[in-house]
Design a protein around this motif. Structure first.
Motif, short mmCIF file in Angstrom:
data_model
loop_
_atom_site.label_atom_id
_atom_site.label_comp_id
_atom_site.label_asym_id
_atom_site.label_seq_id
_atom_site.Cartn_x
_atom_site.Cartn_y
_atom_site.Cartn_z
N GLU A 137 11.95 6.13 -0.84
CA GLU A 137 11.00 5.44 -1.72
C GLU A 137 11.74 4.31 -2.46
O GLU A 137 12.83 4.51 -2.99
N ASP A 189 -3.23 3.88 3.49
CA ASP A 189 -4.70 3.87 3.39
C ASP A 189 -5.33 2.80 4.29
O ASP A 189 -6.37 3.01 4.88
N HIS A 221 -7.89 8.15 -11.13
CA HIS A 221 -8.23 8.41 -9.74
C HIS A 221 -9.25 9.55 -9.68
O HIS A 221 -9.06 10.58 -10.31
N ALA A 222 -10.30 9.32 -8.91
CA ALA A 222 -11.32 10.35 -8.73
C ALA A 222 -11.41 10.69 -7.24
O ALA A 222 -11.19 9.84 -6.39
N LEU A 230 -7.69 7.51 -1.42
CA LEU A 230 -6.79 8.65 -1.28
C LEU A 230 -7.09 9.41 0.01
O LEU A 230 -6.17 9.91 0.67
N GLU A 256 4.04 -4.96 3.05
CA GLU A 256 5.39 -4.53 3.41
C GLU A 256 5.49 -4.26 4.91
O GLU A 256 6.48 -4.60 5.55
N ARG A 300 0.49 3.82 -5.42
CA ARG A 300 -0.66 3.33 -6.20
C ARG A 300 -1.41 4.45 -6.92
O ARG A 300 -2.39 4.19 -7.62
C1 LIG Z 1 -5.68 1.66 -10.32
C2 LIG Z 1 -6.13 2.29 -9.02
C3 LIG Z 1 -7.18 3.20 -9.02
C4 LIG Z 1 -7.56 3.81 -7.83
N1 LIG Z 1 -8.57 4.73 -7.86
C5 LIG Z 1 -8.84 5.43 -6.75
C6 LIG Z 1 -9.79 6.50 -6.79
O1 LIG Z 1 -10.37 6.79 -7.85
N2 LIG Z 1 -10.01 7.21 -5.66
C7 LIG Z 1 -9.37 6.93 -4.49
O2 LIG Z 1 -9.60 7.62 -3.49
N3 LIG Z 1 -8.49 5.90 -4.40
C8 LIG Z 1 -8.20 5.16 -5.50
N4 LIG Z 1 -7.28 4.15 -5.44
C9 LIG Z 1 -6.64 3.85 -4.15
C10 LIG Z 1 -5.47 4.82 -3.89
O3 LIG Z 1 -4.58 4.81 -4.98
C11 LIG Z 1 -4.74 4.38 -2.64
O4 LIG Z 1 -5.65 4.33 -1.57
C12 LIG Z 1 -3.60 5.31 -2.25
O5 LIG Z 1 -2.85 5.71 -3.34
C13 LIG Z 1 -2.72 4.58 -1.23
O6 LIG Z 1 -1.66 5.42 -0.84
P1 LIG Z 1 -0.64 4.91 0.27
O7 LIG Z 1 0.38 5.95 0.39
O8 LIG Z 1 -1.38 4.46 1.46
O9 LIG Z 1 0.03 3.57 -0.32
P2 LIG Z 1 0.91 3.37 -1.63
O10 LIG Z 1 0.44 4.24 -2.70
O11 LIG Z 1 0.93 1.90 -1.88
O12 LIG Z 1 2.37 3.87 -1.19
C14 LIG Z 1 3.33 3.05 -0.61
C15 LIG Z 1 4.70 3.46 -1.13
O13 LIG Z 1 5.69 2.70 -0.45
C16 LIG Z 1 6.68 2.28 -1.38
N5 LIG Z 1 7.35 1.11 -0.81
C17 LIG Z 1 6.88 -0.16 -0.73
N6 LIG Z 1 7.77 -0.93 -0.09
C18 LIG Z 1 8.81 -0.13 0.27
C19 LIG Z 1 10.01 -0.34 0.99
N7 LIG Z 1 10.32 -1.54 1.49
N8 LIG Z 1 10.87 0.70 1.15
C20 LIG Z 1 10.57 1.94 0.65
N9 LIG Z 1 9.42 2.20 -0.01
C21 LIG Z 1 8.54 1.18 -0.21
C22 LIG Z 1 5.86 1.97 -2.63
O14 LIG Z 1 6.67 1.92 -3.78
C23 LIG Z 1 4.87 3.13 -2.62
O15 LIG Z 1 5.40 4.27 -3.29
C24 LIG Z 1 -6.90 3.49 -6.61
C25 LIG Z 1 -5.85 2.57 -6.62
C26 LIG Z 1 -5.46 1.99 -7.80
C27 LIG Z 1 -4.29 1.01 -7.78
#
Ligand SMILES: Cc1cc2nc3c(=O)[nH]c(=O)nc-3n(C[C@H](O)[C@H](O)[C@H](O)COP(=O)(O)OP(=O)(O)OC[C@H]3O[C@@H](n4cnc5c(N)ncnc54)[C@H](O)[C@@H]3O)c2cc1C
Length: 403
Positions: A29, A377, A50-51, A387, A248, A37
């Protein structure tokens, strides 16, 4: 060894599935903390509320698998309290049309014709903006479809795709599918910490502050992972999952079909909680779209907040607090509610999700290289970026690298 890069939900889920299958896993990470996010800030505050809904079966199953399901509670089982600032009316609205047989749970404007238009969006058909599809039903658009669109697609109805909302609507029909859950204490204790604890218990090596800078590729394979601190040459048995945000993945690999337009979410966190049970209140005609009241503090969500992302805390906080006071009065929230806004932290996630507009849905290959799979996502085209999509993508990537 399987290297999972990115400890957002998709990466956590992929690492968990692989470890459960007995595979050796290293989770890298870039930042000091996991969650991406959906994370806790260093002071423990969520980056944003987040819901989940009952239809998010994969995400809820992951919470069960890490022993955190009981921490996600249903704050409003009787229907969502909604305050309309235009006329001061306060009511409860059922999230599922199945609950609308009760007139007092029906959203404004839910006429048979408006329901038919809603159903039309749930069925496959022409992709267009939601505002266009619902133009004949302005009251229902304002009172139900627009808040749902902004919450589910993080895109205003004037821009958002009917096809994308249809993906959500089709899943909201079943029993329990529209029940809404939030983390009782916060994303740190109720999601990230239990996930990391489960991974640790299964022997996953977790490396925070380990940013992938570059991937050397040749012959359709990833050959070397270049992190800040180390370079890892991949052996014949090694596999990689990139569980990264789209920008990324695009930077590290070429020819990835990824979204390139994003929408912000602004959250305001007031250091002043309500003593009663956790509450979740919707607002119409307001800056605050959703108000989450916990004993630790009151959080406000402004999704699709293009304008608000450009405003500073001094202008946002007093406006939001004024609206919260009206909601506290309308729904008789217990405790003292001071007139002056308490200390407020504003968190702006500028690239919270892709903009879900009409047009082709990016559908990246799950396995663009023979020994590397993508998660995240945005890699799950069957759902908007949520999520649930992140969870399902993590499971799919784990399956792909084991095949
Ligand atoms: C404020 C907010 C509210 C939200 N509310 C909701 C909700 O109510 N319900 C819902 O279902 N969804 C919600 N979402 C969307 C949800 O948060 C995302 O869909 C989900 O968290 C995405 O997860 P992910 O693992 O795909 O991506 P990310 O969470 O973006 O994970 C990617 C990870 O990769 C890491 N990373 C990036 N570049 C590198 C690199 N080069 N090397 C190593 N690590 C790296 C990042 O730091 C991060 O930890 C919300 C989002 C936000 C921002």
């Amino acid at each position: 060894m399987i290297h999972v890069v990115g400890a957002g939900l998709a990466g956590l889920v992929a690492a968990h599935a692989l470890a459960r299958a007995g595979r050796p896993v290293t989770l890298h990470e870039a930042t000091p903390g996991a969650g991406g996010r959906a994370r806790a800030l260093p002071d423990g505050t969520d980056n944003g509320t987040h819901a989940l809904v009952g239809a998010n079966r994969a995400a809820l199953a992951f919470l069960s698998a890490i022993g955190a399901r009981e921490h996600w509670i249903e704050p409003e089982p009787e229907g969502l309290p909604v305050l309309d600032l235009a006329d001061g009316s306060a009511r409860r609205v059922a999230l599922s049309p199945l609950g609308w047989w009760r007139a007092d749970r029906r959203p404004e404007g839910a006429s048979p014709a408006a329901l038919a238009a809603l159903l039309g969006m749930a069925l496959p058909g022409r992709d267009r903006t939601i505002a266009e599809a619902m133009a004949a039903h302005p009251a229902f658009l304002r009172g139900f479809v627009d808040p749902l669109t902004i919450a589910a697609l993080n895109t205003p109805s004037a821009e958002a795709s009917t096809r994308r909302l249809g993906q959500v609507l089709r899943r909201l029909g079943g029993p329990g599918a529209a029940r809404l859950y939030v983390a009782r204490r916060g994303l740190g204790p109720d999601l990230v910490a239990p996930a990391l604890a489960a991974l640790q218990a299964m022997g996953v090596r977790y490396l925070p502050e380990s940013r992938l800078r570059r991937v050397t590729q040749s012959g359709g394979q990833a050959r070397v992972l270049h992190f800040h601190e180390e370079e890892i040459a991949l052996g014949a048995e090694d596999r990689v999952i990139l569980a990264l945000p789209p920008w990324e993945a695009v930077r590290l690999l070429t020819h990835v079909d990824a979204p390139d337009r994003f929408a912000p979410i602004v959250n305001l966190h007031f250091a002043r909680g309500g003593p009663g049970p956790v509450r979740f209140i919707g607002m119409l005609g307001a800056l605050c779209q959703w108000v989450l009241v916990r004993p630790e503090g009151v959080s406000v969500t402004v999704s699709a907040g293009d304008a608000e992302a450009g405003e500073d805390a001094e202008s946002l906080a007093p406006r939001a607090w004024g609206e919260i006071l009206r909601a506290a009065m309308a729904f008789r929230l217990p405790g003292e509610w001071p007139i002056a806004p308490p200390a407020c932290r504003v968190v702006k996630e500028r690239r919270a999700t892709p903009r879900h507009t009409p047009g082709p849905i990016p559908s990246p290959a799950r396995q663009p290289l023979a020994n590397l799979a993508l998660a995240g996502d945005w890699t799950w085209p069957a759902l908007p970026a949520t999520l649930e999509a992140a969870t399902r993508s993590g499971l799919a990537a784990a399956r792909a690298v084991q095949a």
